[in-house]
Design a protein around this motif. Structure first.
Motif, PDB file in Angstrom:
ATOM      1  N   LEU A 274       0.832  -1.203   0.000  1.00 19.04           N
ATOM      2  CA  LEU A 274       0.000   0.000   0.000  1.00 19.04           C
ATOM      3  C   LEU A 274       0.867   1.255   0.000  1.00 19.04           C
ATOM      4  N   PHE A 309      -2.555   5.287   4.756  1.00 18.24           N
ATOM      5  CA  PHE A 309      -3.764   6.105   4.811  1.00 18.24           C
ATOM      6  C   PHE A 309      -3.408   7.596   4.881  1.00 18.24           C
ATOM      7  N   MET A 312      -2.505   8.780   1.521  1.00 17.71           N
ATOM      8  CA  MET A 312      -3.713   8.974   0.708  1.00 17.71           C
ATOM      9  C   MET A 312      -4.331  10.333   0.983  1.00 17.71           C
ATOM     10  N   LYS A 319     -10.092  10.299   4.063  1.00 16.86           N
ATOM     11  CA  LYS A 319      -9.600   9.231   4.919  1.00 16.86           C
ATOM     12  C   LYS A 319     -10.435   7.980   4.686  1.00 16.86           C
ATOM     13  N   PRO A 320      -9.812   6.825   4.457  1.00 14.45           N
ATOM     14  CA  PRO A 320     -10.565   5.584   4.231  1.00 14.45           C
ATOM     15  C   PRO A 320     -11.539   5.308   5.375  1.00 14.45           C
ATOM     16  N   VAL A 327      -7.694  -4.163   7.714  1.00  9.57           N
ATOM     17  CA  VAL A 327      -6.864  -4.578   6.576  1.00  9.57           C
ATOM     18  C   VAL A 327      -5.829  -5.600   7.042  1.00  9.57           C
ATOM     19  N   SER A 334     -12.792  -4.751   3.535  1.00 13.07           N
ATOM     20  CA  SER A 334     -12.082  -3.518   3.884  1.00 13.07           C
ATOM     21  C   SER A 334     -10.950  -3.252   2.911  1.00 13.07           C
ATOM     22  N   THR A 335     -10.198  -4.304   2.581  1.00 15.03           N
ATOM     23  CA  THR A 335      -9.085  -4.147   1.642  1.00 15.03           C
ATOM     24  C   THR A 335      -9.587  -3.726   0.265  1.00 15.03           C
ATOM     25  N   ARG A 337     -12.301  -2.112  -0.426  1.00 16.43           N
ATOM     26  CA  ARG A 337     -12.796  -0.739  -0.371  1.00 16.43           C
ATOM     27  C   ARG A 337     -11.642   0.268  -0.511  1.00 16.43           C
ATOM     28  N   VAL A 338     -10.527  -0.010   0.167  1.00 19.82           N
ATOM     29  CA  VAL A 338      -9.358   0.883   0.087  1.00 19.82           C
ATOM     30  C   VAL A 338      -8.824   0.918  -1.349  1.00 19.82           C
ATOM     31  N   ASN A 341     -11.095   2.664  -3.862  1.00 20.66           N
ATOM     32  CA  ASN A 341     -10.989   4.116  -3.742  1.00 20.66           C
ATOM     33  C   ASN A 341      -9.783   4.630  -4.532  1.00 20.66           C
TER      34      ASN A 341
END
Length: 350
Positions: A274, A309, A312, A319-320, A327, A334-335, A337-338, A341
């Motif tokens: 990430l 994050f 990002m 913010k996620p 994660v 959750s992963t 969704r990040v 985005n």
């Protein structure tokens, strides 16, 4: 002329007399305070007081549990420069609890910052506990605490409260299993003081704690939802299509570093990919000292994901909505969704 030998003797005698008077006065005040506290309890019919058994206070598992909770609080409140050393002495007035619930929930409480009086402290505790109880109410949580028990430095109540917060907010800590303590319950009934020994079970097994967290996540499913939730819920057949698209997207950039992803939930769980991905998307090199390139502990992985994050947000993204811990815990939703985005914001980046 010879010095007068009686003057120093007189001063010494006066000092001894003053010290003796202060000693007697101090002893009298202590005795009166204890007598007043005892009478206050004895004068109330059906009053109940819970006292931690001295043997349980020295129990190594109980001490270990306290240390885990103290370290967690200090980690959460590090930016506020708050250091907790003793749960009873440092949490009873509500000041630290206020900061902790504000940090965990992300919402400020409408309370005075500093309160010295007992009334002010209890008012602050009332507000803090109302916020906590409101969050836990959907889970039908058995509250083992109150304003009076926390303010009277009841260690068992304080620990129960912290455990509830740690479980609800999925704290990145490992709680000792099967921790229990014995308490002495003193109650006045029909003018007679009665005592009973009760065992309080603070923690059970990791599996049981996991069930509590699952219940918490179930309640969260009714919270604010986004387009990605709708996609997963109403078009699960398209999940593999989404995963394939995301894998293609991330590999397009990670291949520049000779890296390749095949499993989204596992390969992004430690946060390394990430962080590197954000550097590639924003066209900068991320200094290696800012994150753990080969993280080993859960905390190091959480640090990496949290740092990603932050990158990002620095890049202009919101913010996620997921927690870094989710994660790290291989939560696929959750992963995804990040990464989704990132895909929507950088799909046209080369």
């Amino acid at each position: 002329m010879a010095a007068n030998p009686t003057k120093p003797s007189g001063q010494t005698g006066k000092m001894k007399k003053d010290e003796s008077l202060l000693g007697k006065l101090g002893g009298t005040l202590v005795r009166k305070k204890k007598l007043k506290e005892g009478n206050a309890f004895q004068d109330i019919e059906n009053a109940e007081r819970t006292i931690l058994d001295p043997t349980s206070r020295e129990d190594l598992n109980f001490k270990d549990l306290q240390k885990v909770l103290i370290d967690w609080i200090n980690s959460e409140l590090e930016e506020d420069r708050i250091i907790v050393k003793d749960l009873e002495e440092d949490l009873y007035d509500g000041q630290v609890l206020q900061k902790l619930i504000e940090k965990l929930s992300g919402h400020k409480l409408n309370v005075a910052e500093v309160t010295q009086s007992e009334i002010g402290q209890k008012q602050k505790l009332q507000t803090v506990l109302e916020a906590v109880n409101g969050v836990l109410r959907p889970l039908d949580w058995n509250t083992e605490w109150s304003v009076d028990s926390i303010h009277s430095k009841n260690l068992v109540s304080i620990v129960y409260l912290l455990l509830a917060l740690a479980i609800y907010y999925a704290a990145p800590i490992r709680l000792p299993e099967h921790v229990s303590v014995k308490v002495i319950v003193v109650k006045k009934k029909e003018g007679i003081l009665q005592t009973a020994h009760v065992t309080k079970h603070l923690t059970s097994t990791t599996t049981d704690l996991g069930k509590m967290v699952k219940n918490y996540l179930f309640c969260l499913s009714f919270a604010e939802r986004d387009a990605f939730d709708t996609l997963l819920d109403h078009a699960p057949d398209k999940l593999n299509v989404v995963k394939t698209s995301l894998i293609t997207f991330v590999n397009k950039h990670l291949n520049k570093l000779n890296l390749e992803v095949t499993e989204l939930e596992s390969q992004f769980a430690d946060g390394v990919y990430l962080v590197l991905l954000m550097g590639l998307l924003e066209n900068y090199f991320v200094p290696l000292y800012n994150f753990y390139l080969t993280p080993e502990s859960f905390e190091q992985k959480v640090h990496n994901v949290s740092f990603a994050f932050e990158l990002m947000q620095d890049g202009g993204l919101q913010k996620p909505k997921v927690r870094p811990e989710d994660v790290v815990n291989l939560n696929l939703k959750s992963t995804l969704r990040v990464l989704y985005n990132l895909f929507t914001n950088y799909k046209n980046s080369e």
